[in-house]
Design a protein around this motif. Structure first.
Motif, PDB file in Angstrom:
ATOM      1  N   THR A   1     -13.712  -7.225  16.744  1.00 50.55           N
ATOM      2  CA  THR A   1     -14.421  -7.744  17.923  1.00 50.55           C
ATOM      3  C   THR A   1     -15.149  -9.042  17.572  1.00 50.55           C
ATOM      4  O   THR A   1     -15.122 -10.020  18.325  1.00 50.55           O
ATOM      5  CB  THR A   1     -15.444  -6.693  18.432  1.00 50.55           C
ATOM      6  OG1 THR A   1     -14.790  -5.444  18.544  1.00 50.55           O
ATOM      7  CG2 THR A   1     -16.032  -7.091  19.765  1.00 50.55           C
TER       8      THR A   1
ATOM      9  N   PRO B   1     -23.917  -7.430  28.221  1.00 56.10           N
ATOM     10  CA  PRO B   1     -23.851  -6.355  27.230  1.00 56.10           C
ATOM     11  C   PRO B   1     -24.311  -6.868  25.860  1.00 56.10           C
ATOM     12  O   PRO B   1     -24.051  -8.011  25.513  1.00 56.10           O
ATOM     13  CB  PRO B   1     -22.367  -5.995  27.204  1.00 56.10           C
ATOM     14  CG  PRO B   1     -21.657  -7.132  27.839  1.00 56.10           C
ATOM     15  CD  PRO B   1     -22.614  -7.776  28.775  1.00 56.10           C
ATOM     16  N   PRO B   2     -25.003  -6.037  25.090  1.00 58.03           N
ATOM     17  CA  PRO B   2     -25.417  -6.482  23.760  1.00 58.03           C
ATOM     18  C   PRO B   2     -24.190  -6.804  22.929  1.00 58.03           C
ATOM     19  O   PRO B   2     -23.151  -6.154  23.056  1.00 58.03           O
ATOM     20  CB  PRO B   2     -26.177  -5.275  23.204  1.00 58.03           C
ATOM     21  CG  PRO B   2     -25.766  -4.115  24.042  1.00 58.03           C
ATOM     22  CD  PRO B   2     -25.386  -4.659  25.379  1.00 58.03           C
TER      23      PRO B   2
ATOM     24  N   THR C   1     -46.018 -18.331  28.679  1.00 57.38           N
ATOM     25  CA  THR C   1     -46.456 -16.992  28.280  1.00 57.38           C
ATOM     26  C   THR C   1     -45.299 -16.250  27.624  1.00 57.38           C
ATOM     27  O   THR C   1     -44.167 -16.342  28.075  1.00 57.38           O
ATOM     28  CB  THR C   1     -47.077 -16.213  29.464  1.00 57.38           C
ATOM     29  OG1 THR C   1     -47.516 -14.942  28.996  1.00 57.38           O
ATOM     30  CG2 THR C   1     -46.108 -16.019  30.611  1.00 57.38           C
TER      31      THR C   1
ATOM     32  N   LEU D   1     -19.308  -1.512  21.414  1.00 59.12           N
ATOM     33  CA  LEU D   1     -19.309  -0.864  20.098  1.00 59.12           C
ATOM     34  C   LEU D   1     -18.079   0.023  19.944  1.00 59.12           C
ATOM     35  O   LEU D   1     -17.524   0.512  20.930  1.00 59.12           O
ATOM     36  CB  LEU D   1     -20.565   0.003  19.933  1.00 59.12           C
ATOM     37  CG  LEU D   1     -21.910  -0.720  19.836  1.00 59.12           C
ATOM     38  CD1 LEU D   1     -23.051   0.286  19.798  1.00 59.12           C
ATOM     39  CD2 LEU D   1     -21.957  -1.613  18.596  1.00 59.12           C
TER      40      LEU D   1
ATOM     41  N   ARG E   1     -14.677 -12.853  19.136  1.00 56.43           N
ATOM     42  CA  ARG E   1     -15.756 -13.633  19.757  1.00 56.43           C
ATOM     43  C   ARG E   1     -15.957 -14.969  19.055  1.00 56.43           C
ATOM     44  O   ARG E   1     -16.129 -16.002  19.713  1.00 56.43           O
ATOM     45  CB  ARG E   1     -17.045 -12.810  19.774  1.00 56.43           C
ATOM     46  CG  ARG E   1     -16.833 -11.704  20.771  1.00 56.43           C
ATOM     47  CD  ARG E   1     -17.903 -10.754  21.065  1.00 56.43           C
ATOM     48  NE  ARG E   1     -17.294  -9.807  22.021  1.00 56.43           N
ATOM     49  CZ  ARG E   1     -17.833  -8.693  22.444  1.00 56.43           C
ATOM     50  NH1 ARG E   1     -19.023  -8.352  22.015  1.00 56.43           N
ATOM     51  NH2 ARG E   1     -17.198  -7.923  23.293  1.00 56.43           N
TER      52      ARG E   1
ATOM     53  N   VAL F   1     -19.547  -0.479  27.762  1.00 64.78           N
ATOM     54  CA  VAL F   1     -20.676  -1.353  28.100  1.00 64.78           C
ATOM     55  C   VAL F   1     -21.208  -2.100  26.883  1.00 64.78           C
ATOM     56  O   VAL F   1     -21.564  -3.274  26.961  1.00 64.78           O
ATOM     57  CB  VAL F   1     -21.804  -0.535  28.775  1.00 64.78           C
ATOM     58  CG1 VAL F   1     -23.084  -1.340  28.876  1.00 64.78           C
ATOM     59  CG2 VAL F   1     -21.353  -0.078  30.160  1.00 64.78           C
TER      60      VAL F   1
ATOM     61  N   MET G   1     -30.191  -5.059  32.112  1.00 60.33           N
ATOM     62  CA  MET G   1     -29.568  -5.808  31.012  1.00 60.33           C
ATOM     63  C   MET G   1     -28.593  -6.819  31.616  1.00 60.33           C
ATOM     64  O   MET G   1     -27.672  -6.456  32.339  1.00 60.33           O
ATOM     65  CB  MET G   1     -28.823  -4.817  30.110  1.00 60.33           C
ATOM     66  CG  MET G   1     -28.807  -5.213  28.652  1.00 60.33           C
ATOM     67  SD  MET G   1     -28.237  -3.849  27.630  1.00 60.33           S
ATOM     68  CE  MET G   1     -29.608  -2.702  27.752  1.00 60.33           C
TER      69      MET G   1
ATOM     70  N   THR H   1     -26.116 -16.951  19.734  1.00 59.93           N
ATOM     71  CA  THR H   1     -27.559 -16.986  19.473  1.00 59.93           C
ATOM     72  C   THR H   1     -27.850 -16.659  18.009  1.00 59.93           C
ATOM     73  O   THR H   1     -28.650 -17.324  17.352  1.00 59.93           O
ATOM     74  CB  THR H   1     -28.299 -15.996  20.398  1.00 59.93           C
ATOM     75  OG1 THR H   1     -28.046 -16.365  21.760  1.00 59.93           O
ATOM     76  CG2 THR H   1     -29.798 -16.020  20.148  1.00 59.93           C
ATOM     77  N   LEU H   2     -27.183 -15.642  17.488  1.00 54.89           N
ATOM     78  CA  LEU H   2     -27.388 -15.260  16.086  1.00 54.89           C
ATOM     79  C   LEU H   2     -26.968 -16.403  15.144  1.00 54.89           C
ATOM     80  O   LEU H   2     -27.647 -16.690  14.156  1.00 54.89           O
ATOM     81  CB  LEU H   2     -26.599 -13.985  15.749  1.00 54.89           C
ATOM     82  CG  LEU H   2     -27.123 -12.704  16.403  1.00 54.89           C
ATOM     83  CD1 LEU H   2     -26.093 -11.582  16.290  1.00 54.89           C
ATOM     84  CD2 LEU H   2     -28.441 -12.268  15.764  1.00 54.89           C
TER      85      LEU H   2
ATOM     86  N   VAL I   1     -24.986  -7.166  11.412  1.00 55.96           N
ATOM     87  CA  VAL I   1     -26.184  -7.271  12.256  1.00 55.96           C
ATOM     88  C   VAL I   1     -25.962  -6.676  13.646  1.00 55.96           C
ATOM     89  O   VAL I   1     -26.846  -6.021  14.202  1.00 55.96           O
ATOM     90  CB  VAL I   1     -26.637  -8.750  12.358  1.00 55.96           C
ATOM     91  CG1 VAL I   1     -27.692  -8.926  13.441  1.00 55.96           C
ATOM     92  CG2 VAL I   1     -27.185  -9.224  11.018  1.00 55.96           C
ATOM     93  N   THR I   2     -24.774  -6.870  14.207  1.00 61.17           N
ATOM     94  CA  THR I   2     -24.548  -6.389  15.576  1.00 61.17           C
ATOM     95  C   THR I   2     -24.025  -4.966  15.627  1.00 61.17           C
ATOM     96  O   THR I   2     -24.128  -4.308  16.654  1.00 61.17           O
ATOM     97  CB  THR I   2     -23.503  -7.258  16.311  1.00 61.17           C
ATOM     98  OG1 THR I   2     -22.271  -7.188  15.579  1.00 61.17           O
ATOM     99  CG2 THR I   2     -23.959  -8.703  16.420  1.00 61.17           C
ATOM    100  N   GLY I   3     -23.424  -4.495  14.523  1.00 60.05           N
ATOM    101  CA  GLY I   3     -22.792  -3.181  14.561  1.00 60.05           C
ATOM    102  C   GLY I   3     -21.439  -3.217  15.246  1.00 60.05           C
ATOM    103  O   GLY I   3     -20.819  -2.173  15.463  1.00 60.05           O
ATOM    104  N   LEU I   4     -20.971  -4.415  15.632  1.00 60.53           N
ATOM    105  CA  LEU I   4     -19.662  -4.525  16.286  1.00 60.53           C
ATOM    106  C   LEU I   4     -18.546  -4.430  15.251  1.00 60.53           C
ATOM    107  O   LEU I   4     -18.736  -4.759  14.080  1.00 60.53           O
ATOM    108  CB  LEU I   4     -19.555  -5.865  17.018  1.00 60.53           C
ATOM    109  CG  LEU I   4     -20.439  -6.075  18.237  1.00 60.53           C
ATOM    110  CD1 LEU I   4     -20.292  -7.493  18.765  1.00 60.53           C
ATOM    111  CD2 LEU I   4     -20.102  -5.071  19.333  1.00 60.53           C
ATOM    112  N   ALA I   5     -17.387  -3.995  15.725  1.00 56.44           N
ATOM    113  CA  ALA I   5     -16.216  -3.931  14.840  1.00 56.44           C
ATOM    114  C   ALA I   5     -15.849  -5.347  14.376  1.00 56.44           C
ATOM    115  O   ALA I   5     -16.024  -6.316  15.128  1.00 56.44           O
ATOM    116  CB  ALA I   5     -15.039  -3.314  15.584  1.00 56.44           C
TER     117      ALA I   5
ATOM    118  N   PRO J   1     -28.528  -5.473  18.582  1.00 51.78           N
ATOM    119  CA  PRO J   1     -28.010  -4.979  19.863  1.00 51.78           C
ATOM    120  C   PRO J   1     -27.126  -3.760  19.640  1.00 51.78           C
ATOM    121  O   PRO J   1     -26.435  -3.666  18.630  1.00 51.78           O
ATOM    122  CB  PRO J   1     -27.190  -6.167  20.390  1.00 51.78           C
ATOM    123  CG  PRO J   1     -26.949  -7.057  19.225  1.00 51.78           C
ATOM    124  CD  PRO J   1     -28.058  -6.816  18.249  1.00 51.78           C
TER     125      PRO J   1
END
Lengths: 385, 385
Positions: free
Chosen positions: A36, A4-5, A216, B32, A40, B29, A1, A13-14, A29-33, B5
């Motif tokens: 956070t 980090p996701p 491809t 979350l 970002r 990492v 990876m 990107t989102l 969508v990200t599940g982040l707090a 993610p």
């Protein structure tokens, strides 16, 4: 990876894909707090990458603020360097062309002569649309020869004397510079502009020489040492007499490339020096030229038939100078591919002339630059700088 | 983006790769919230996918509990179906082989006869190691013919009468069944077991027929309709007299496959029926057999030389029955590839005999099953079920 996701790059990107355009969408969508996400988004706004508007769908209370890619402050340039021309497209981060220009140029004069001309063209276009040089984020350059993509250095390019191992990116101050083979950037431009949903595509350039760009899973395939797609030196049967500049004989390019056809027409009494001359003879109704182009199509088709069995693409796009007489070229290609390839591989195969035409390389080089600049890895690097 | 993610599937990937093995590592990492991580880890533990131990590095206070993939409850099976054999490898989710077995079998008897035999072999192996059938999560099957991977249905397989369009996965109750061409699973097995760091690899099987599995960016390339790698029907020069079962002539397989070599040896007075017979003649010192195998190597090399220019692989692995006399086969292949391909493409190219040998297909089929089962998409589906 690689990152980090849910990194700032992923968040951008989102936003730029329109998958999540409010802070609460992003959190969902990200599940982040939520805190956070705000951190970002604020960092992206601070770097001028994202802008936030007041408009948004009402959900009873105050409408949520919409986020979107900030395009005004950032430009990229796509540069198509040919043997005798330079075409530059100035683009914003969405891929919209802001201005473009083409000039004659002699690549054989070497990098010290050519690169200042490229730089000046880019500056002219920036001035034309009133954007500052400081906002030029990335430069994509397609060159007519093999390149080590990681370093942007041409690798023994036959028609580019003086360029071998020259570190092209070092010439330009400021923007990140990506250098690739012209056929690769054409394949990328054609894919993104005309076949964005296609998984596996081959772009075959039939000009003075013959080359192929491979897409491809939507990405360029450059291979282990960046030389993938060099189909001009695949052997065709029954032409052992044809010597090739690579030192072998019976190479596809040595019998079906524009230079080879021009030579044979000259021998037949119809003087021609380039693929463009061959095209002119065909267009003027010269039956020998027409016969040779159709025969070249069959030879290209013989090689492509093998590659269709091996690679199983959905689409083959034929571009380059000779594709201007594509009805004759494609007739020979299609005839051979559909006869020689396996039915399972040709069942859903489409063989078409290039749609982006003369712009393919400059657009593709610009797209290469945009996709590099907006990649999560690069955005995270910028945010953490 | 196929899943958000930081989904449970991503968390499991981090744990099973050893990238993060405590709850606090995972929070760091992924970015979350600690509560989200706990929710996801608990769900994975509840489904028996992750186990948590008390041991861990002390950081002054109570040692953090270590997380790892729970392997005891889950099995997968890799099945290699050949024309006349069936080999099954029972594996755990780390890819460790728990037990394996091989039996003769006649694929031409059709699916109704063959699939019960496969099922019985899998049950025998499960009983042997004392694992319940209910824990069999996924079954990977390699078959000797073209397959539509998405549905697991063979597509006009020439040596598998009765199998055309037969929905193989439907026969098995319980585990998810993935069916692929035998050469594809061999390429996957060889890549994961011997060349895991290699980006672009070709696995060429030289047996009765000739086929190729393609690994690019570490993943199998199946192409637009799943037929990629079918190199046995690429035309070779100078052999127009050789008719092929596909209806064309001068196909690589029709001049250099094991069946073709056996036929020519028989004509020369040395009776042979299969690639294995050819190998026996070579091993017994028959000079005609040796000459034919070396000549076959040169013809295979001619086709590979073109594919090296096109695809620019790092590694070409030669497997299949004839690779048992690989010194003679590889001599011809290497000689032609290094002479006919471009220097840039062969500079870092390695051409080697298969290292996984007779096990490549069963191991590769098992790996196909494991990678499907542990994919974030599948794990998220299981967790949300």
């Amino acid at each position: 990876m690689s990152s980090p996701p849910g990194s700032p790059g992923d968040v951008l990107t989102l936003i730029s894909a329109g998958s999540a355009t409010t802070r609460s969408d992003l959190a969902r969508v990200t599940g982040l707090a939520r805190s956070t996400i705000s951190q970002r988004v604020d960092a992206l706004i601070e770097r001028g990458l994202v802008e936030e508007s007041d408009s948004g769908e009402s959900t009873g209370g105050r409408p949520p603020r919409q986020l979107r890619l900030h395009t005004d402050e950032h430009s990229v340039a796509g540069v198509d360097l040919g043997a005798t021309h330079c075409r530059v497209a100035l683009m914003d981060l969405t891929g919209a062309v802001l201005a473009e220009s083409e000039e004659p140029l002699h690549i054989a004069e070497g990098p010290e002569a050519v690169l200042p001309q490229v730089d000046r063209l880019v500056d002219q276009l920036l001035a034309e649309v009133g954007r500052p040089r400081a906002g030029l984020r990335s430069l994509g350059i397609g060159v007519p020869g093999p390149v080590e993509f990681a370093t942007g250095r041409p690798n023994n390019p036959p028609i580019m004397p003086g360029w071998n191992d020259y570190p092209i990116p070092d010439y330009f101050r400021g923007p990140t510079v990506l250098v690739d083979n012209d056929v690769n950037v054409m394949a990328l431009g054609e894919h993104r502009n005309a076949f964005a949903g296609t998984g596996h595509l081959l772009f075959v350039k039939v000009g003075t020489g013959i080359g192929c760009g491979i897409v491809t899973e939507g990405a360029l395939h450059r291979g282990a040492s960046g030389s993938a797609g060099d189909i001009g030196h695949i052997r065709v049967s029954g032409h052992e007499e044809a010597g090739c500049r690579c030192g072998n004989s019976a190479c596809l390019e040595a019998v079906a490339g524009g230079a080879a056809l021009a030579r044979r027409l000259t021998e037949l009494g119809f003087p021609a020096e380039s693929g463009a001359d061959v095209v002119r003879l065909v267009q003027s109704g010269n039956t020998q030229a027409l016969r040779l182009v159709r025969e070249a199509g069959r030879l290209i088709g013989e090689v492509l038939a093998g590659l269709v069995n091996f690679f199983n693409p959905e689409v083959i796009v034929i571009g380059g100078a000779l594709s201007r007489v594509h009805e004759h070229l494609l007739a020979g290609i299609r005839e051979t591919v559909y006869r020689r390839s396996l039915p399972l591989a040709t069942h859903h195969l489409t063989i078409v002339p290039s749609r982006t035409g003369v712009n393919a390389a400059a657009l593709g080089a610009g797209i290469l630059a945009i996709e590099h600049y907006l990649s999560p890895e690069n955005i995270n690097r910028i945010i953490n700088a």
